[in-house]
Write a protein that holds these residues in place. Structure first.
Motif, PDB file in Angstrom:
ATOM      1  N   LYS A   1       0.835  -1.192   0.000  1.00  0.00           N
ATOM      2  CA  LYS A   1       0.000   0.000   0.000  1.00  0.00           C
ATOM      3  C   LYS A   1       0.877   1.252   0.000  1.00  0.00           C
ATOM      4  N   LYS A   2       0.366   2.301  -0.686  1.00  0.00           N
ATOM      5  CA  LYS A   2       1.112   3.560  -0.823  1.00  0.00           C
ATOM      6  C   LYS A   2       0.574   4.573   0.186  1.00  0.00           C
ATOM      7  N   VAL A   3       1.514   5.225   0.882  1.00  0.00           N
ATOM      8  CA  VAL A   3       1.170   6.159   1.942  1.00  0.00           C
ATOM      9  C   VAL A   3       1.654   7.559   1.576  1.00  0.00           C
ATOM     10  N   ALA A   4       0.780   8.548   1.754  1.00  0.00           N
ATOM     11  CA  ALA A   4       1.160   9.954   1.602  1.00  0.00           C
ATOM     12  C   ALA A   4       1.108  10.611   2.974  1.00  0.00           C
ATOM     13  N   LEU A   5       2.173  11.292   3.341  1.00  0.00           N
ATOM     14  CA  LEU A   5       2.299  11.897   4.664  1.00  0.00           C
ATOM     15  C   LEU A   5       2.310  13.414   4.518  1.00  0.00           C
ATOM     16  N   ILE A   6       1.319  14.051   5.112  1.00  0.00           N
ATOM     17  CA  ILE A   6       1.223  15.510   5.049  1.00  0.00           C
ATOM     18  C   ILE A   6       1.576  16.074   6.421  1.00  0.00           C
ATOM     19  N   GLY A   7       2.671  16.847   6.454  1.00  0.00           N
ATOM     20  CA  GLY A   7       3.130  17.419   7.719  1.00  0.00           C
ATOM     21  C   GLY A   7       4.120  16.497   8.397  1.00  0.00           C
ATOM     22  N   ALA A   8       5.286  16.288   7.775  1.00  0.00           N
ATOM     23  CA  ALA A   8       6.200  15.244   8.231  1.00  0.00           C
ATOM     24  C   ALA A   8       7.380  15.757   9.036  1.00  0.00           C
ATOM     25  N   ARG A   9       7.465  17.062   9.258  1.00  0.00           N
ATOM     26  CA  ARG A   9       8.697  17.580   9.862  1.00  0.00           C
ATOM     27  C   ARG A   9       8.728  17.433  11.387  1.00  0.00           C
ATOM     28  N   GLY A  10       7.590  17.220  12.017  1.00  0.00           N
ATOM     29  CA  GLY A  10       7.562  17.120  13.468  1.00  0.00           C
ATOM     30  C   GLY A  10       8.089  15.786  13.972  1.00  0.00           C
ATOM     31  N   TYR A  11       8.186  15.682  15.309  1.00  0.00           N
ATOM     32  CA  TYR A  11       8.700  14.459  15.920  1.00  0.00           C
ATOM     33  C   TYR A  11       7.833  13.253  15.588  1.00  0.00           C
TER      34      TYR A  11
ATOM     35  N   GLU B   1       8.398  23.755   3.981  1.00  0.00           N
ATOM     36  CA  GLU B   1       9.742  24.193   4.382  1.00  0.00           C
ATOM     37  C   GLU B   1      10.833  23.345   3.743  1.00  0.00           C
ATOM     38  N   PHE B   2      10.588  22.032   3.585  1.00  0.00           N
ATOM     39  CA  PHE B   2      11.638  21.115   3.097  1.00  0.00           C
ATOM     40  C   PHE B   2      11.461  20.740   1.625  1.00  0.00           C
ATOM     41  N   GLU B   3      10.610  21.434   0.894  1.00  0.00           N
ATOM     42  CA  GLU B   3      10.327  21.087  -0.498  1.00  0.00           C
ATOM     43  C   GLU B   3      11.618  20.929  -1.306  1.00  0.00           C
ATOM     44  N   GLY B   4      11.706  19.777  -1.998  1.00  0.00           N
ATOM     45  CA  GLY B   4      12.864  19.494  -2.832  1.00  0.00           C
ATOM     46  C   GLY B   4      13.984  18.758  -2.133  1.00  0.00           C
ATOM     47  N   GLN B   5      13.942  18.684  -0.788  1.00  0.00           N
ATOM     48  CA  GLN B   5      14.989  17.993  -0.040  1.00  0.00           C
ATOM     49  C   GLN B   5      14.661  16.506   0.078  1.00  0.00           C
ATOM     50  N   LYS B   6      15.710  15.714   0.299  1.00  0.00           N
ATOM     51  CA  LYS B   6      15.543  14.254   0.442  1.00  0.00           C
ATOM     52  C   LYS B   6      14.917  13.934   1.794  1.00  0.00           C
ATOM     53  N   LEU B   7      14.006  12.985   1.790  1.00  0.00           N
ATOM     54  CA  LEU B   7      13.374  12.525   3.024  1.00  0.00           C
ATOM     55  C   LEU B   7      14.383  11.702   3.822  1.00  0.00           C
ATOM     56  N   GLN B   8      14.770  12.199   4.972  1.00  0.00           N
ATOM     57  CA  GLN B   8      15.742  11.513   5.814  1.00  0.00           C
ATOM     58  C   GLN B   8      15.057  10.411   6.630  1.00  0.00           C
TER      59      GLN B   8
ATOM     60  N   ASN C   1      14.195   6.739  -2.874  1.00  0.00           N
ATOM     61  CA  ASN C   1      14.712   8.106  -2.814  1.00  0.00           C
ATOM     62  C   ASN C   1      13.524   9.062  -2.941  1.00  0.00           C
ATOM     63  N   ILE C   2      12.928   9.430  -1.798  1.00  0.00           N
ATOM     64  CA  ILE C   2      11.737  10.267  -1.768  1.00  0.00           C
ATOM     65  C   ILE C   2      12.134  11.704  -1.446  1.00  0.00           C
ATOM     66  N   LEU C   3      11.603  12.651  -2.234  1.00  0.00           N
ATOM     67  CA  LEU C   3      11.845  14.068  -2.003  1.00  0.00           C
ATOM     68  C   LEU C   3      10.580  14.715  -1.426  1.00  0.00           C
ATOM     69  N   TYR C   4      10.796  15.661  -0.521  1.00  0.00           N
ATOM     70  CA  TYR C   4       9.661  16.428  -0.019  1.00  0.00           C
ATOM     71  C   TYR C   4       9.025  17.217  -1.157  1.00  0.00           C
ATOM     72  N   SER C   5       7.691  17.314  -1.156  1.00  0.00           N
ATOM     73  CA  SER C   5       6.972  18.183  -2.083  1.00  0.00           C
ATOM     74  C   SER C   5       6.038  19.066  -1.273  1.00  0.00           C
ATOM     75  N   ASN C   6       5.550  20.107  -1.886  1.00  0.00           N
ATOM     76  CA  ASN C   6       4.597  21.001  -1.214  1.00  0.00           C
ATOM     77  C   ASN C   6       3.236  20.784  -1.852  1.00  0.00           C
ATOM     78  N   LEU C   7       2.527  19.750  -1.385  1.00  0.00           N
ATOM     79  CA  LEU C   7       1.254  19.379  -1.998  1.00  0.00           C
ATOM     80  C   LEU C   7       0.186  20.435  -1.734  1.00  0.00           C
ATOM     81  N   GLN C   8      -0.436  20.896  -2.811  1.00  0.00           N
ATOM     82  CA  GLN C   8      -1.544  21.838  -2.722  1.00  0.00           C
ATOM     83  C   GLN C   8      -2.865  21.067  -2.856  1.00  0.00           C
ATOM     84  N   ILE C   9      -3.936  21.791  -2.649  1.00  0.00           N
ATOM     85  CA  ILE C   9      -5.262  21.169  -2.700  1.00  0.00           C
ATOM     86  C   ILE C   9      -5.489  20.445  -4.030  1.00  0.00           C
TER      87      ILE C   9
END
Length: 841
Positions: free
Chosen positions: A527-537, A561-568, A574-582
């Motif tokens: 299953k594919k998961v999309a995570l919105i708001g991933a920078r917090g603990y 804030e992290f758009e374009g950076q690699k997901l650590q 190799n997943i990059l942060y995106s800024n998903l809009q509506i």
């Protein structure tokens, strides 16, 4: 007794504290008080005794309730000191657990109890014989003892006896070695076994002399012929002969296994009722050699003692629990009685026995119902009764055509409860009936026991309807009939305890105790998961869990804030942060590119994203980690706390509100007691500063938190409303933040009435027996032990002297079970995976 899981860690800790206390008390008294004359020496001894006794009794209260401890102390001191107990110690215990054994015996010594201690030395003898080049030989489990072997046996017994006596003396316990002069014997079979004896008589004088002088007698199982020839005697047999002579209140066998283990299942046997099980037990393939001999010897021993006598086989650390609590430990062996089923009144051979059992019923006691009228009723219906031979316990099940069978009477004497006959009877009923209902008065003193036997309950007008084996529709129909008074009166098994005297008590369906993990087939489709708001603990921990999950993959992760950076922290791709809009979210949902959306956003922010997904009419699942949908009244959102809420409902839902961290721990600490609460519980919560998030504030400012405890939101905190809403019970909540990073302590004060600490602990154990992420323990859980763990630990269970409140302590990791772990649990349930997939349990 109700047999229960042992608590080795608790007992061991208490024993160590006792030893230290006893030594310290002795040391202080010896220094401060002169001992130059007999009067002063006696005074010193008395002060030392009562001071240490007070300490010991206080520590014992941590193992069981004050009532239990006082009850058993009174019971044990009601006879002469030598009639208290015979304790047989396995040889391996002296080698491996000497300090624990000495501390256990110190407990008893310092409350004025003098057990007769007899030890074996089997493992040590084998080691010495091997060193001497002698190979041990056995016939029918009995060691062949030739002169060379006897030389080793005697040496070993003397060494082990001295070791135990010395260990006791070091912690202030007077002990006397008795290595000969007690057992007289003849050859068992000289040609076959050589120097092995059969005890013919027991000389009580050395034992009585030791106890009368204030010493614990420490015996070996060596015996002598009238001419003085030493003979080796099985230690279990010797202990049995001592018991026959002294007729003690307790007979205890200490061994390294802590009981008799079923060789087929690998599980410890809790109770053996010899009258019912003896013959079949001896036929078991795993019952052989030493085990068979032990069971036979105990069977023969109990035939000559009062029926109330029993033998306990336990771990050394459980000695206090066995002696001073109702729950006991290890394997309890007793004669018991055969259980008898009857289907008509004519099958009761002694009508007076039946009448006497029915006289325990409160309705009959009060005169509302006569025995004759109830017997006439039984003659007109189809029923099945269950009882032991003397009818200490009588249960009657009415078979109702096209209806659920009803347990109409469950009547037990105090002896029936204490000797666990009630459990045996109920287990027999459960084997015969896959479904059952019964009604109990709210004032029944054994209410906790009935809750533990049920799958659900419903309370109204002073009565509680219980059931097991019903589906939701069947339970609903039963409740409707009960609600309209169509079922009838309640059964009762004891006196009123007033646990439901508060007018505030209004409870509906009780569902916490039986909510097992789903057994449907596991799905393995990824299953594919999309995570919105991933920078917090919390988002970081969700990412880590998905990275280790066998069937979940992150397809999108959104952060402005992290758009374009690699997901650590994510190594599968190799997943990059995106800024998903509506519009992006709408398109992904319409195309079916996402199976699960995780909203890891602050409160009040999720709604636009959720509305967009709903509008796209997609089939994806949403798990919202904020509080936005925890109070949903539309029926669309499901509150995802699997341990308390119906797992099947969670699995069938596509909109999950993930509970708060404080709220999860608080509900788990309160829920098992909902039917007993008489007032408003108060939760004193302290969280690590990760609970304040990553945005700088006084609550996560380490300089501000240094040497500090910061209370905040003293009233009306969102979690206070959440807990109250979900439990349907008002609670008070006072949150704090401390200087550690992650983990929460919840100290919960719960007003209630009529329950002992042991009963509360048993209720929690029963409620969460099948829950892998809830650990119930006797002692207080600590934050440092739960930090980084996926589970919740609950313990403490301290009841005050007035018996009107209990304090329960829970520890939970706010980032894991309080957020990320629970999120994965809910995803697993909704996607058809195993609930704990990806979670290290």
């Amino acid at each position: 007794m109700i047999r229960q899981v042992n608590q080795k860690a608790l007992a061991s800790n208490l024993l160590k504290r006792l030893s230290a206390s006893a030594v310290a008390t002795t040391s202080i008294l010896n220094k401060k008080l002169p001992t130059s004359n007999k009067t002063t020496t006696t005074t010193t001894r008395n002060i030392r005794f009562y001071s240490t006794k007070s300490t010991v009794v206080q520590l014992l209260n941590n193992i069981g309730s004050k009532r239990e401890v006082e009850q058993y102390l009174k019971y044990f001191t009601s006879v002469s000191q030598q009639q208290f107990a015979v304790i047989k110690v396995g040889g391996a215990i002296i080698t491996q657990q000497l300090n624990e054994l000495a501390s256990c015996l110190a407990f008893l010594y310092h409350v004025g109890l003098y057990p007769i201690v007899l030890h074996g030395t089997g493992p040590q003898i084998n080691e010495l014989l091997e060193n001497e080049g002698v190979e041990p030989e056995y016939i029918d489990g009995i060691r062949i003892t030739n002169p060379k072997t006897m030389e080793v046996v005697r040496k070993c017994f003397l060494e082990q006896n001295l070791r135990l006596v010395t260990a006791l003396e070091k912690i202030g316990v007077h002990a006397r070695p008795i290595t000969a002069g007690v057992f007289e014997a003849e050859f068992l079979d000289k040609e076959k076994y050589q120097l092995v004896g059969k005890i013919t008589s027991v000389n009580k004088s050395p034992v009585e002399a030791a106890i009368n002088s204030g010493y614990l007698p420490i015996l070996t199982s060596l015996a002598e012929t009238p001419s003085g020839q030493l003979l080796n005697v099985n230690a279990d047999v010797a202990a049995g002969e001592l018991a026959r002579q002294f007729e003690p209140l307790k007979i205890v066998y200490l061994n390294e296994k802590g009981g008799i283990v079923n060789g087929n299942t690998g599980e410890k046997i809790s109770v053996i009722n010899l009258d019912e099980e003896y013959e079949d037990l001896l036929k078991e393939s795993w019952v052989k050699y030493g085990t068979k001999l032990k069971i036979k010897e105990i069977h023969d021993l109990l035939q000559h003692l009062p029926r109330s006598s029993s033998v306990a086989i336990i771990d050394v650390n459980d000695l206090q629990k066995e002696l001073f609590t109702d729950s006991g430990a290890g394997t309890l062996i007793r004669r018991g009685y055969r259980l008898i089923n009857r289907n008509s009144l004519r099958e009761f051979g002694n009508p007076d026995l039946l009448r006497n059992a029915l006289l325990r019923d409160p309705e009959i006691k009060s005169g509302k119902l006569s025995v004759a009228s109830y017997l006439k009723f039984l003659d007109s219906v189809e029923f099945k009764s269950y009882g032991d031979e003397p009818l200490e316990v009588l249960a009657i099940v009415i078979k109702q055509e096209s209806q659920i069978p009803k347990l109409d009477k469950f009547l037990s004497s105090k002896t029936g409860w204490l000797n666990n006959v009630t459990d045996n009877i109920f287990n027999a009923i459960r084997k015969d009936y896959s479904q059952l209902c019964w009604i109990v008065s709210e004032n029944d003193s054994n209410l906790a026991w009935y809750f533990s036997k049920s799958d659900g309950s419903f309370a109204k007008n002073g009565q509680i309807l219980f059931w097991y084996g019903l589906n939701i529709d069947e339970a609903g129909k039963l409740i409707k009939e009960f609600d309209s008074n169509a079922i009838g009166s309640s059964l009762s098994s004891g006196t009123s305890s007033g646990v439901f005297s508060s007018t505030q008590q209004k409870r509906g369906i009780h569902t916490g105790a039986k909510n097992p993990p789903l057994s449907k087939p596991r799905q393995t489709e990824r299953k594919k998961v999309a995570l919105i708001g991933a920078r917090g603990y919390t988002g970081q921990n969700v990412i880590k869990l998905i990275d280790n999950h066998p069937y979940l993959d992150i397809s999108h992760v959104s952060s402005r804030e992290f758009e374009g950076q690699k997901l650590q922290g994510y190594n599968k791709d190799n997943i990059l942060y995106s800024n998903l809009q509506i519009e992006n979210i709408k398109k992904l949902e319409e195309n079916g590119d996402v199976d699960v959306w995780i909203m890891a956003l602050p409160n009040g922010v999720s709604k636009p994203f959720v509305d967009t997904i709903d509008a796209a009419n997609g089939k994806s699942t949403i798990v919202d980690l904020s509080a936005d949908y925890r109070f949903d009244k539309t029926g669309v959102w499901t509150y995802g706390l699997p341990e308390l809420n119906d797992r099947q409902i969670i699995a069938n839902s596509r909109r999950i509100s993930n509970p708060g961290c404080y709220a999860t721990g608080s509900q788990l600490a309160i829920a098992p007691l909902l039917d007993y609460i008489t007032g408003v519980p108060t939760v004193f919560g302290v969280s690590g500063y990760s609970g304040a998030g990553t945005k700088p504030s006084p609550k996560n400012d380490l300089k501000n938190l240094e040497n500090n405890l910061l209370p905040y939101s003293l009233v009306n905190h969102i979690h206070e409303a959440e807990i109250s809403h979900q439990l349907q019970k008002d609670i008070n909540f006072i949150p704090h933040v401390a200087s550690w990073f992650q983990g929460i302590n919840l100290t919960v004060n719960i007003p209630l009435k009529g329950l002992e600490s042991r009963e509360i602990r048993e209720l929690f154990v029963s409620t969460y027996a099948e829950e892998k992420l809830v650990n119930v323990q006797g002692d207080i859980p600590f934050v440092k032990d739960i930090s980084g763990k996926h589970s919740v630990s609950i313990g403490g269970f301290a009841v005050n002297n007035a018996k009107d409140r209990v304090v329960v302590v829970a520890a939970i990791d706010n980032l894991l079970k309080g957020a990320a772990t629970q999120c994965i649990q809910n995803i697993n349930l909704t996607q058809g995976f195993g609930e704990y997939d990806g979670i290290d349990v």
